[in-house]
Design an enzyme around this catalytic site. Structure first.
Site, PDB file in Angstrom:
ATOM      1  N   ASP A 173     148.404   7.643  42.497  1.00 31.89           N
ATOM      2  CA  ASP A 173     149.704   7.791  42.532  1.00 31.89           C
ATOM      3  C   ASP A 173     150.502   7.139  41.380  1.00 31.89           C
ATOM      4  O   ASP A 173     150.603   6.070  41.191  1.00 31.89           O
ATOM      5  CB  ASP A 173     150.397   7.401  43.915  1.00 31.89           C
ATOM      6  CG  ASP A 173     151.705   7.713  44.207  1.00 31.89           C
ATOM      7  OD1 ASP A 173     152.385   8.000  43.234  1.00 31.89           O
ATOM      8  OD2 ASP A 173     152.126   8.304  45.480  1.00 31.89           O
ATOM      9  N   LYS A 198     161.187  11.333  41.834  1.00 31.97           N
ATOM     10  CA  LYS A 198     161.447   9.915  41.221  1.00 31.97           C
ATOM     11  C   LYS A 198     161.749  10.148  39.628  1.00 31.97           C
ATOM     12  O   LYS A 198     162.498  10.985  39.280  1.00 31.97           O
ATOM     13  CB  LYS A 198     160.419   9.245  41.356  1.00 31.97           C
ATOM     14  CG  LYS A 198     159.844   9.134  42.889  1.00 31.97           C
ATOM     15  CD  LYS A 198     161.000   8.544  43.924  1.00 31.97           C
ATOM     16  CE  LYS A 198     160.745   8.787  45.278  1.00 31.97           C
ATOM     17  NZ  LYS A 198     159.284   8.292  45.697  1.00 31.97           N
TER      18      LYS A 198
HETATM   19  C1  LIG Z   1     158.688   8.470  46.900  1.00 32.17           C
HETATM   20  C2  LIG Z   1     157.280   8.373  46.628  1.00 32.17           C
HETATM   21  C3  LIG Z   1     156.351   9.202  47.382  1.00 32.17           C
HETATM   22  C4  LIG Z   1     156.749  10.330  48.172  1.00 32.17           C
HETATM   23  O1  LIG Z   1     157.211  11.315  47.548  1.00 32.17           O
HETATM   24  P1  LIG Z   1     158.605  12.089  48.332  1.00 32.17           P
HETATM   25  O2  LIG Z   1     158.961  12.997  47.148  1.00 32.17           O
HETATM   26  O3  LIG Z   1     159.773  11.368  49.019  1.00 32.17           O
HETATM   27  O4  LIG Z   1     157.753  12.920  49.640  1.00 32.17           O
HETATM   28  C5  LIG Z   1     155.087   9.168  47.048  1.00 32.17           C
HETATM   29  N1  LIG Z   1     154.580   7.899  46.438  1.00 32.17           N
HETATM   30  C6  LIG Z   1     155.311   7.048  45.724  1.00 32.17           C
HETATM   31  C7  LIG Z   1     154.746   6.185  44.990  1.00 32.17           C
HETATM   32  C8  LIG Z   1     156.699   7.317  46.000  1.00 32.17           C
HETATM   33  O5  LIG Z   1     157.536   6.518  45.277  1.00 32.17           O
END
Ligand SMILES: *Cc1c(COP(=O)(O)O)cnc(C)c1O
Length: 383
Positions: A173, A198
């Site tokens: 991730d 993000k």
């Molecule tokens: C926000 C986030 C997610 C989930 O993403 P969404 O778009 O809110 O579903 C997954 N991994 C990380 C590191 C995040 O910051």
């Protein structure tokens, strides 16, 4: 071509019919076929299976991460769910970072566990802990680095090597650093996951997700899930994300510089007990941060004297910093993980991984650093 050029031009061609410089929002359910014999000759049939605006974003992200293909999803969680569905069957086991986005933990423990998938939440900052966690039926290693919210790092190359030796796909991730600062595929990872919500989109305007695969074979598996489950991103969100990505490097550099300034201010403040930012030499993994990424991101956390009560007082006293979930946007945000983003993580598990009650998480935005510091200063004076 270098990153700043690619973030603007990769994946996007002027519209062939009008010359529009931006890929249009192809707001169409279906695509007319020339004839039965020439079915799919233009590449599209139905927008769940593929859409030109979404494809432009997928091509851009493949290019920036150095992958063979990308599947975009409705949210980051849909992207993680897509990877798990593509890789795991009933009876399988997965190793997941013990510090990860709260929703990832919830997806494993509350949903996939119901379908006979087992998980080990391992301290992936330790390659030995990952080795120990691997079982004969392990079919996925999922790491998050830097992790949300503790900012613990995982050595992507070391874990990828372990995964490769066992033939297990390693998914990273990469939401916190984006391909501008960190490219897991170049370090040996097989899959890269993003919440495009993000930094990639960056303006607090959308929710979206993406999975970039190192090989066409993996991309085929993930794209199959994308179409079969219908967890797709809309053309409008894809279009907004395409515009956001064009300024990624400029925003990241500005936000990273602000994060450094804010961290340095907090580190010298007498009421602050602890500050954590991978760019500070006091970060226990500062060396790894400098080795595997070209920047430190813009997430910071700190703890104040006085525990939860003081932490809450600060968050309520801030004016410019906004109390809200989300991170990575140009607006600076402050969060209390224990009551907000990580409320679904068991208390014992939170304590074990270091998500303390007094932890205040900052997503540093693109405002003037001095204004951000002055606001923190007045809030700290109130405790
Ligand atoms: C926000 C986030 C997610 C989930 O993403 P969404 O778009 O809110 O579903 C997954 N991994 C990380 C590191 C995040 O910051």
């Amino acid at each position: 071509m270098r990153f700043a050029t690619k973030q603007i031009h990769a994946g996007v061609e002027p519209d062939p019919t009008t010359g529009a410089i931006l890929t249009p929002i192809y707001q169409s359910t279906t695509f007319v076929q020339e004839s039965v014999d020439k079915y799919l000759s233009k590449g599209f049939s139905y927008s769940r299976s593929g859409n030109p605006t979404v494809l432009a974003l997928e091509n851009k992200l493949s290019n920036l991460e150095g992958g063979a293909g990308t599947a975009c999803f409705a949210t980051g969680m849909a992207a993680i769910h897509g990877v798990m569905l593509a890789m795991l069957n009933a009876g399988d086991h997965a190793v997941v970072s013990d510090v990860a986005y709260g929703g990832t933990y919830r997806l494993c423990t509350k949903i996939f566990s119901r379908f006979g998938v087992n998980f080990t939440f391992a301290d992936t900052s330790s390659p030995d802990a990952v080795k120990e966690a691997i079982r004969d039926n392990t079919r996925l290693i999922l790491t998050e680095t830097p992790a949300n919210p503790t900012l613990k790092l995982t050595d992507i190359a070391a874990i990828s090597e372990i995964a490769k030796a066992k033939g297990i796909p390693h998914a990273v991730d990469n939401t916190f650093l984006t391909p501008y600062y960190q490219r897991p595929i170049e370090l040996g990872a097989d899959l890269v996951i993003h919440s495009t919500t993000k930094y990639l989109e960056g303006h607090n305007a959308t929710v979206g997700g993406a999975v970039v695969s190192a090989t066409a074979k993996l991309d085929e598996k993930v794209s199959f899930i994308q179409n079969a489950t219908g967890t797709i991103v809309s053309p409008h969100v894809a279009w907004l994300t395409l515009q956001g990505v064009k300024t990624l490097s400029v925003r990241m550099d500005g936000q990273c510089a602000n994060a450094m300034a804010v961290s340095e201010f907090l580190e010298t403040h007498p009421k602050v007990d602890k500050v954590c930012y991978p760019g500070l030499s006091s970060h226990p993994q500062h060396e790894l941060a400098s080795k595997q990424a070209s920047g430190y991101g813009a997430m910071v956390w700190f703890e104040v004297q006085g525990g939860v009560a003081a932490g809450k007082k600060i968050m309520d006293s801030l004016g410019l910093w906004t109390l809200a979930e989300n991170l990575g946007s140009v607006e600076s945000l402050v969060t209390h993980p224990v009551t907000m983003t990580h409320a679904d993580v068991d208390e014992a598990e939170r304590k074990r991984v270091g998500i303390t009650d007094g932890l205040v998480r900052l997503s540093v935005g693109l405002e003037d650093a001095q204004d951000l510091i002055e606001d923190l200063k007045q809030a700290l004076e109130k405790i």
